[in-house]
Every structure is written in structure tokens, then in C-alpha cells.
Design a protein around this motif. Structure first.
Motif, PDB file in Angstrom:
ATOM      1  N   ALA A  31       0.836  -1.206   0.000  1.00 43.16           N
ATOM      2  CA  ALA A  31       0.000   0.000   0.000  1.00 43.16           C
ATOM      3  C   ALA A  31       0.867   1.251   0.000  1.00 43.16           C
ATOM      4  O   ALA A  31       0.464   2.296  -0.496  1.00 43.16           O
ATOM      5  CB  ALA A  31      -0.922  -0.004   1.218  1.00 43.16           C
ATOM      6  N   ARG A  32       2.062   1.130   0.534  1.00 41.16           N
ATOM      7  CA  ARG A  32       2.999   2.248   0.587  1.00 41.16           C
ATOM      8  C   ARG A  32       3.753   2.421  -0.735  1.00 41.16           C
ATOM      9  O   ARG A  32       4.493   3.384  -0.917  1.00 41.16           O
ATOM     10  CB  ARG A  32       3.973   2.002   1.745  1.00 41.16           C
ATOM     11  N   GLY A  33       3.592   1.452  -1.661  1.00 38.13           N
ATOM     12  CA  GLY A  33       4.178   1.573  -2.985  1.00 38.13           C
ATOM     13  C   GLY A  33       5.498   0.874  -3.196  1.00 38.13           C
ATOM     14  O   GLY A  33       6.071   0.953  -4.276  1.00 38.13           O
ATOM     15  N   GLU A  34       5.995   0.157  -2.196  1.00 44.37           N
ATOM     16  CA  GLU A  34       7.285  -0.508  -2.376  1.00 44.37           C
ATOM     17  C   GLU A  34       7.087  -1.929  -2.902  1.00 44.37           C
ATOM     18  O   GLU A  34       6.038  -2.532  -2.706  1.00 44.37           O
ATOM     19  CB  GLU A  34       8.054  -0.546  -1.049  1.00 44.37           C
ATOM     20  N   LEU A  35       8.085  -2.435  -3.604  1.00 45.11           N
ATOM     21  CA  LEU A  35       8.041  -3.802  -4.100  1.00 45.11           C
ATOM     22  C   LEU A  35       8.622  -4.738  -3.055  1.00 45.11           C
ATOM     23  O   LEU A  35       9.657  -4.446  -2.463  1.00 45.11           O
ATOM     24  CB  LEU A  35       8.847  -3.919  -5.396  1.00 45.11           C
ATOM     25  N   VAL A  36       7.934  -5.854  -2.830  1.00 50.23           N
ATOM     26  CA  VAL A  36       8.402  -6.862  -1.884  1.00 50.23           C
ATOM     27  C   VAL A  36       8.427  -8.210  -2.578  1.00 50.23           C
ATOM     28  O   VAL A  36       7.935  -8.372  -3.694  1.00 50.23           O
ATOM     29  CB  VAL A  36       7.524  -6.901  -0.605  1.00 50.23           C
ATOM     30  N   ARG A  37       8.976  -9.229  -1.904  1.00 44.04           N
ATOM     31  CA  ARG A  37       9.250 -10.505  -2.539  1.00 44.04           C
ATOM     32  C   ARG A  37       8.077 -11.468  -2.581  1.00 44.04           C
ATOM     33  O   ARG A  37       8.126 -12.434  -3.329  1.00 44.04           O
ATOM     34  CB  ARG A  37      10.409 -11.194  -1.818  1.00 44.04           C
ATOM     35  N   SER A  38       7.058 -11.271  -1.771  1.00 44.36           N
ATOM     36  CA  SER A  38       5.970 -12.250  -1.745  1.00 44.36           C
ATOM     37  C   SER A  38       4.650 -11.584  -1.354  1.00 44.36           C
ATOM     38  O   SER A  38       4.636 -10.495  -0.788  1.00 44.36           O
ATOM     39  CB  SER A  38       6.286 -13.369  -0.743  1.00 44.36           C
ATOM     40  N   LYS A  39       3.561 -12.295  -1.625  1.00 46.04           N
ATOM     41  CA  LYS A  39       2.248 -11.804  -1.218  1.00 46.04           C
ATOM     42  C   LYS A  39       2.144 -11.743   0.291  1.00 46.04           C
ATOM     43  O   LYS A  39       1.502 -10.844   0.844  1.00 46.04           O
ATOM     44  CB  LYS A  39       1.154 -12.706  -1.794  1.00 46.04           C
ATOM     45  N   SER A  40       2.779 -12.679   0.975  1.00 48.79           N
ATOM     46  CA  SER A  40       2.768 -12.662   2.442  1.00 48.79           C
ATOM     47  C   SER A  40       3.438 -11.406   2.975  1.00 48.79           C
ATOM     48  O   SER A  40       2.983 -10.813   3.954  1.00 48.79           O
ATOM     49  CB  SER A  40       3.464 -13.904   2.998  1.00 48.79           C
ATOM     50  N   GLU A  41       4.525 -10.980   2.343  1.00 49.91           N
ATOM     51  CA  GLU A  41       5.194  -9.757   2.779  1.00 49.91           C
ATOM     52  C   GLU A  41       4.338  -8.529   2.496  1.00 49.91           C
ATOM     53  O   GLU A  41       4.386  -7.559   3.260  1.00 49.91           O
ATOM     54  CB  GLU A  41       6.570  -9.638   2.128  1.00 49.91           C
ATOM     55  N   VAL A  42       3.535  -8.567   1.443  1.00 53.77           N
ATOM     56  CA  VAL A  42       2.587  -7.476   1.198  1.00 53.77           C
ATOM     57  C   VAL A  42       1.624  -7.377   2.373  1.00 53.77           C
ATOM     58  O   VAL A  42       1.347  -6.276   2.880  1.00 53.77           O
ATOM     59  CB  VAL A  42       1.796  -7.692  -0.116  1.00 53.77           C
ATOM     60  N   ILE A  43       1.116  -8.507   2.832  1.00 50.90           N
ATOM     61  CA  ILE A  43       0.169  -8.521   3.952  1.00 50.90           C
ATOM     62  C   ILE A  43       0.814  -7.938   5.199  1.00 50.90           C
ATOM     63  O   ILE A  43       0.232  -7.069   5.873  1.00 50.90           O
ATOM     64  CB  ILE A  43      -0.351  -9.950   4.208  1.00 50.90           C
TER      65      ILE A  43
END
Length: 134
Positions: free
Chosen positions: A52-64
Motif C-alpha cells: 500500500a505504501r508503494g514498495e516492491l516486496v518478494r511475496s504476497k505474504s510480505e505485502v500482507i
């Protein structure tokens, strides 16, 4: 075995999501691709993980995890580097610096504990974390 020349941190840059060939593929078979621009690069929206903050992360779990931290108003860093007393560098998934208590909280998403190699690497990283000065 991986052989490299130069600083290992330079090699770590290639593990970032925006360096991923998979993330750059435009592979929608049944619909038009929806392109997203990130750092002067275009990627398919369905194949990247953006918080939501706009950064790219490695997994959907990290997005959560990132979105929960953001939703609670907790100031966090993603993969902030930490240098140990032995000179090695580790990158915890998330770091929350609690200014009110002065505590630094490291958060790791342990998504592959069924993989023995992953468990070995995590155990070494946990020991390294525990050896850090308070």
C-alpha cells in the motif's frame, strides 16, 4: 556454489524484485497486460508484489505484513541492512523502530519452514541476530 568478484552487497542488488526477469514478463494469456511503471521500468501488475505504501516486496505474504504495519501507522523499513560484529550483513524482512520505547523490532516472515535448507539458513540467521549487541 556461487563465485563472485567484488563486494557481495553488489550481488544482493540482483535479488531485488525490480531486477526479476519473471516480474518483467508480460504474460497475460486472456487479457491485455496492465503495465505499471517502477523506477523507469514497466512491469505487469499481476506479476509483482506492491505494498500500500508503494514498495516492491518478494511475496504476497510480505505485502500482507507490510500493509498491516502501514495500516497500524507503524514506521517500518523493508530489508534494512544490519552489519554484525563479524562484518557480515543481514537483511531482516521488516524493521520497526519504536521511538516511544527505544526498541528495535525485527520481523521475519518464515514462509518455508517445511524446507530443511530454509530452516538451516533461518537458524543461522536467528543465531546471528541474537549475537547482535542490544
Amino acid at each position: 556454489m556461487l563465485l563472485h568478484q567484488g563486494d557481495l552487497r553488489d550481488l544482493m542488488k540482483y535479488s531485488q524484485a525490480e531486477k526479476s526477469d519473471t516480474a518483467r514478463r508480460l504474460t497475460n494469456l486472456f487479457s491485455e497486460p496492465e503495465l505499471v511503471e517502477h523506477d523507469a521500468t514497466f512491469m505487469e501488475k499481476g506479476l509483482i508484489h506492491r505494498t500500500a505504501r508503494g514498495e516492491l516486496v518478494r511475496s504476497k505474504s510480505e505485502v500482507i505484513v507490510a500493509d498491516l504495519l502501514y495500516g497500524f501507522g507503524l514506521p517500518y523499513s523493508y530489508e534494512q541492512p544490519f552489519t554484525g560484529s563479524d562484518g557480515s550483513v543481514k537483511y531482516p524482512d521488516f524493521t520497526v523502530d519504536d521511538a516511544e520505547t527505544g526498541c528495535l523490532v525485527l520481523i521475519e516472515h518464515l514462509g518455508m519452514l517445511s524446507d530443511p535448507g530454509y530452516v538451516r539458513r533461518w537458524t543461522k540467521k536467528l543465531e546471528w541476530n541474537r549475537s547482535m549487541p542490544s
